[in-house]
Design an enzyme around this catalytic site. Structure first.
Site, PDB file in Angstrom:
ATOM      1  N   GLN A 256       0.820  -1.206   0.000  1.00 16.33           N
ATOM      2  CA  GLN A 256       0.000   0.000   0.000  1.00 16.33           C
ATOM      3  C   GLN A 256       0.856   1.259   0.000  1.00 16.33           C
ATOM      4  O   GLN A 256       1.894   1.307   0.653  1.00 16.33           O
ATOM      5  CB  GLN A 256      -0.898  -0.008   1.239  1.00 16.33           C
ATOM      6  CG  GLN A 256      -2.206   0.676   0.973  1.00 16.33           C
ATOM      7  CD  GLN A 256      -3.199   0.397   2.070  1.00 16.33           C
ATOM      8  OE1 GLN A 256      -3.288  -0.703   2.554  1.00 16.33           O
ATOM      9  NE2 GLN A 256      -3.953   1.389   2.459  1.00 16.33           N
TER      10      GLN A 256
ATOM     11  N   ARG B 140      -9.423  -7.766   4.145  1.00 12.64           N
ATOM     12  CA  ARG B 140      -8.263  -7.442   5.000  1.00 12.64           C
ATOM     13  C   ARG B 140      -8.173  -5.927   5.179  1.00 12.64           C
ATOM     14  O   ARG B 140      -7.971  -5.431   6.292  1.00 12.64           O
ATOM     15  CB  ARG B 140      -6.993  -7.983   4.344  1.00 12.64           C
ATOM     16  CG  ARG B 140      -5.678  -7.669   5.073  1.00 12.64           C
ATOM     17  CD  ARG B 140      -4.504  -8.246   4.270  1.00 12.64           C
ATOM     18  NE  ARG B 140      -3.220  -8.049   4.918  1.00 12.64           N
ATOM     19  CZ  ARG B 140      -2.381  -7.053   4.655  1.00 12.64           C
ATOM     20  NH1 ARG B 140      -2.714  -6.125   3.755  1.00 12.64           N
ATOM     21  NH2 ARG B 140      -1.218  -6.957   5.271  1.00 12.64           N
TER      22      ARG B 140
ATOM     23  N   HIS C  80       0.682  -2.994  11.110  1.00 12.98           N
ATOM     24  CA  HIS C  80       1.832  -3.799  11.559  1.00 12.98           C
ATOM     25  C   HIS C  80       2.266  -3.452  12.987  1.00 12.98           C
ATOM     26  O   HIS C  80       3.447  -3.471  13.313  1.00 12.98           O
ATOM     27  CB  HIS C  80       3.005  -3.695  10.576  1.00 12.98           C
ATOM     28  CG  HIS C  80       2.666  -4.276   9.234  1.00 12.98           C
ATOM     29  ND1 HIS C  80       2.556  -5.640   9.028  1.00 12.98           N
ATOM     30  CD2 HIS C  80       2.369  -3.689   8.062  1.00 12.98           C
ATOM     31  CE1 HIS C  80       2.216  -5.855   7.766  1.00 12.98           C
ATOM     32  NE2 HIS C  80       2.085  -4.690   7.165  1.00 12.98           N
TER      33      HIS C  80
ATOM     34  N   SER D 104       4.212  -6.283   2.764  1.00  8.94           N
ATOM     35  CA  SER D 104       2.901  -6.218   3.415  1.00  8.94           C
ATOM     36  C   SER D 104       1.823  -6.801   2.495  1.00  8.94           C
ATOM     37  O   SER D 104       1.843  -7.982   2.190  1.00  8.94           O
ATOM     38  CB  SER D 104       2.593  -4.782   3.846  1.00  8.94           C
ATOM     39  OG  SER D 104       1.426  -4.747   4.639  1.00  8.94           O
ATOM     40  N   LEU D 105       0.897  -5.965   1.990  1.00 12.87           N
ATOM     41  CA  LEU D 105      -0.115  -6.445   1.038  1.00 12.87           C
ATOM     42  C   LEU D 105       0.526  -7.214  -0.125  1.00 12.87           C
ATOM     43  O   LEU D 105      -0.027  -8.186  -0.635  1.00 12.87           O
ATOM     44  CB  LEU D 105      -0.917  -5.242   0.523  1.00 12.87           C
ATOM     45  CG  LEU D 105      -1.911  -5.376  -0.618  1.00 12.87           C
ATOM     46  CD1 LEU D 105      -1.311  -5.244  -1.999  1.00 12.87           C
ATOM     47  CD2 LEU D 105      -2.784  -6.621  -0.513  1.00 12.87           C
TER      48      LEU D 105
ATOM     49  N   GLN E 206       1.109 -11.676  10.156  1.00 16.11           N
ATOM     50  CA  GLN E 206       1.626 -10.537   9.385  1.00 16.11           C
ATOM     51  C   GLN E 206       0.904  -9.228   9.711  1.00 16.11           C
ATOM     52  O   GLN E 206       1.509  -8.169   9.717  1.00 16.11           O
ATOM     53  CB  GLN E 206       1.510 -10.867   7.888  1.00 16.11           C
ATOM     54  CG  GLN E 206       2.316  -9.957   6.991  1.00 16.11           C
ATOM     55  CD  GLN E 206       1.477  -9.380   5.869  1.00 16.11           C
ATOM     56  OE1 GLN E 206       0.405  -8.844   6.104  1.00 16.11           O
ATOM     57  NE2 GLN E 206       1.967  -9.494   4.654  1.00 16.11           N
TER      58      GLN E 206
END
Length: 313
Positions: free
Chosen positions: A11, A116, A200, A91-92, A249
């Site tokens: 992102q 998500r 996170h 991440s994503l 995660q």
């Protein structure tokens, strides 16, 4: 054959017009986008090509948009018979990497990452969380400074991106307080990030139970190539381990620098950023100047990479 590692952005890399050039020039990519629109029950492609930007930037939209644009480029690379030997996502981007590795289908992954995104937004009240990039400090120095803060506010390390660039995440007040402390302790700069929540960090844990149910609804299979997991910075192919790591995660740091170093140790001739933007390529250059990097987001950059790939080494 050259050993290529694919990298999938997260992102922040979204932009209006993403993927449009491939959509217009390749019938199979047009079909891929149309199928995605049907899967999600709204025109993600129109949002990607026309905006508005504030709607595209919403986490629940940005995540499927980034996934789709990455898989479009990956589809064209496979068509050109380019076979990566490993992959990593930020991440994503880890979901894009898993789709590329055949562990998740695109049809399952699109609604999964949209959910998500929604759950991440709902996990903590809007405007109450924050993230900031800390420049010019080591992980241990940041950890010591955060631990020394006289506060009940939550501040966690969220992204270990490259030497001298680490992101912290937590409550808004905590990040503001940490920014002052870190500058006093020698950080060159502490830059607030334009994000909608404390991603996170342990503040994301409330999203986990609902997200676990969503993950239970999708089929995860063994990955065809190793995907370096954000949580461990280690290669994973096993389906049950993939699932477990995706759950962790959400609230764990993204160990990107360590992942790249581990991949280099396995022998990589080039890193290729697949999708939109050049953020990850920039990070890799700060981790290792010796390894060539490519960022594919239009026909010209794709042609340049394919030409390099086909050269006799």
């Amino acid at each position: 054959m050259k050993r290529v590692a694919l990298m999938f952005p997260g992102q922040g890399s979204q932009a209006i017009g993403m993927g449009k050039v491939f959509y217009e020039n390749y019938p199979e990519i047009k079909e891929l986008f149309q199928e995605a629109d049907r899967t999600l029950d709204f025109s993600l492609s129109t949002l990607m090509f026309e905006g508005p930007n504030e709607t595209l930037t919403l986490t629940e939209n940005a995540q499927p948009a980034l996934l789709l644009s990455s898989i479009a480029v990956h589809t064209l690379l496979i068509k050109e018979e380019i076979q990566p030997v490993m992959a990593v996502g930020h991440s994503l981007g880890e979901y894009s990497a898993l789709v590329a590795a055949g562990a998740l289908s695109l049809e399952d992954a699109l609604p999964l990452v949209a959910a998500r995104g929604r759950l991440m937004e709902e996990a903590y009240p809007a405007g109450k969380g924050a993230m900031a990039a800390v420049l010019g400090m080591k992980q241990e120095e940041i950890e010591a400074a955060i631990e020394g803060m006289d506060s009940d506010e939550i501040v966690d390390i969220a992204n270990l991106n490259c030497p001298g660039q680490i992101v912290i995440s937590g409550t808004k007040a905590g990040i503001e307080q940490a920014s002052t402390v870190l500058k006093e302790k020698g950080a060159k700069r502490v830059l607030p990030l334009n994000v909608s929540g404390p991603f996170h960090s342990r503040l994301m844990k409330p999203a986990n139970e609902a997200f676990a149910k969503k993950l239970d609804e999708v089929a995860i299979t063994e990955a065809s190539i190793p995907v370096y997991a954000n949580v461990t910075a280690a290669p994973v192919t096993d389906d049950s381990e993939i699932k477990e790591l995706l759950l962790k995660q959400l609230y764990s740091p993204v160990r990107f620098e360590e992942s790249i170093r581990n991949m280099i140790e396995e022998g990589v001739d080039a890193f290729v950023e697949v999708g939109n933007g050049k953020v990850l390529s920039g990070l890799v250059k700060k981790i290792s100047r010796r390894t060539p990097t490519f960022a594919i987001q239009d026909q010209e950059s794709m042609d340049a990479f394919i030409s390099w790939y086909r050269e006799e080494s």
